[in-house]
Motif scaffolding. Sequence first.
Motif, PDB file in Angstrom:
ATOM      1  N   UNK A   1       0.829  -1.211   0.000  1.00 15.65           N
ATOM      2  CA  UNK A   1       0.000   0.000   0.000  1.00 15.65           C
ATOM      3  C   UNK A   1       0.859   1.253   0.000  1.00 15.65           C
ATOM      4  N   UNK A   2       0.331   2.335  -0.573  1.00 15.15           N
ATOM      5  CA  UNK A   2       1.063   3.589  -0.656  1.00 15.15           C
ATOM      6  C   UNK A   2       1.094   4.354   0.665  1.00 15.15           C
ATOM      7  N   UNK A   3       0.280   3.962   1.630  1.00 19.76           N
ATOM      8  CA  UNK A   3       0.265   4.655   2.918  1.00 19.76           C
ATOM      9  C   UNK A   3       1.613   4.473   3.610  1.00 19.76           C
ATOM     10  N   UNK A   4       2.123   5.550   4.180  1.00 17.24           N
ATOM     11  CA  UNK A   4       3.392   5.480   4.903  1.00 17.24           C
ATOM     12  C   UNK A   4       3.242   4.516   6.083  1.00 17.24           C
ATOM     13  N   UNK A   5       4.228   3.674   6.334  1.00 17.09           N
ATOM     14  CA  UNK A   5       4.126   2.710   7.442  1.00 17.09           C
ATOM     15  C   UNK A   5       3.860   3.337   8.807  1.00 17.09           C
ATOM     16  N   UNK A   6       4.183   4.615   8.965  1.00 18.72           N
ATOM     17  CA  UNK A   6       3.941   5.302  10.236  1.00 18.72           C
ATOM     18  C   UNK A   6       2.707   6.206  10.200  1.00 18.72           C
ATOM     19  N   UNK A   7       1.788   5.912   9.298  1.00 21.34           N
ATOM     20  CA  UNK A   7       0.548   6.692   9.217  1.00 21.34           C
ATOM     21  C   UNK A   7      -0.134   6.704  10.586  1.00 21.34           C
ATOM     22  N   UNK A   8      -0.521   7.873  11.090  1.00 21.38           N
ATOM     23  CA  UNK A   8      -1.189   7.922  12.398  1.00 21.38           C
ATOM     24  C   UNK A   8      -2.655   7.499  12.310  1.00 21.38           C
ATOM     25  N   UNK A   9      -3.160   6.997  13.407  1.00 17.01           N
ATOM     26  CA  UNK A   9      -4.562   6.559  13.472  1.00 17.01           C
ATOM     27  C   UNK A   9      -5.514   7.689  13.100  1.00 17.01           C
ATOM     28  N   UNK A  10      -5.134   8.921  13.384  1.00 16.36           N
ATOM     29  CA  UNK A  10      -6.000  10.064  13.072  1.00 16.36           C
ATOM     30  C   UNK A  10      -6.264  10.201  11.572  1.00 16.36           C
ATOM     31  N   UNK A  11      -5.431   9.588  10.730  1.00 14.65           N
ATOM     32  CA  UNK A  11      -5.632   9.643   9.276  1.00 14.65           C
ATOM     33  C   UNK A  11      -6.560   8.538   8.749  1.00 14.65           C
ATOM     34  N   UNK A  12      -6.901   7.567   9.592  1.00 16.63           N
ATOM     35  CA  UNK A  12      -7.716   6.442   9.132  1.00 16.63           C
ATOM     36  C   UNK A  12      -9.054   6.905   8.561  1.00 16.63           C
ATOM     37  N   UNK A  13      -9.663   7.887   9.176  1.00 13.08           N
ATOM     38  CA  UNK A  13     -10.967   8.345   8.701  1.00 13.08           C
ATOM     39  C   UNK A  13     -10.897   8.812   7.253  1.00 13.08           C
ATOM     40  N   UNK A  14      -9.909   9.609   6.902  1.00 12.99           N
ATOM     41  CA  UNK A  14      -9.842  10.124   5.529  1.00 12.99           C
ATOM     42  C   UNK A  14      -9.434   9.041   4.534  1.00 12.99           C
TER      43      UNK A  14
END
Length: 162
Positions: A28-41
């Motif tokens: 996946x293109x999501x950065x491995x350290x994506x914060x939980x706060x970004x899950x909604x978007x």
Amino acid sequence: MKIRKAIASDIDQVWEIFTKVIKTGDTYVFHPDTPKSDLEKYWFAPYMNTYVIEENGIIFGTYIIKPNQIDLGNHIANCSYMVSPKAQGKGIGKKLCEHSLQIAKEKDFEGIQFNIVVSTNKAAIALWEKNGFTIIGTTPRAFRHAKLGLVDTYIMYKDLKI
């Protein structure tokens, strides 16, 4: 197991799957350290529908379906799927894909396009091809794979009207 629309109380379990899947940096293109706060978007935005597959309150996988583009391109769907690493190899991805095809038809989408399937993700490519998707294009060196460096990605498509 049943597949149903995700609800607000599913967010923690979906996050658990999401974070484990993206942490590997290979699909996946999501950065491995994506914060939980970004899950909604990324997984629960208002313009997408989110589904989960669960049994006895335990979520084993999830997918989203949304228009691939806005306005004049909104008749083609786009989907993304994630299966818990603990549940891989149990046919969950297949069930999610089959369900998404049914939902796409119910929503009158004319096709489904995957914009970025990492070329090294052989299991996913095989699953999509078994379900009638074909590779319609390659984007050279479009993904920064955590272990392999720059690798190609595929655009895959399935026509729902034939």
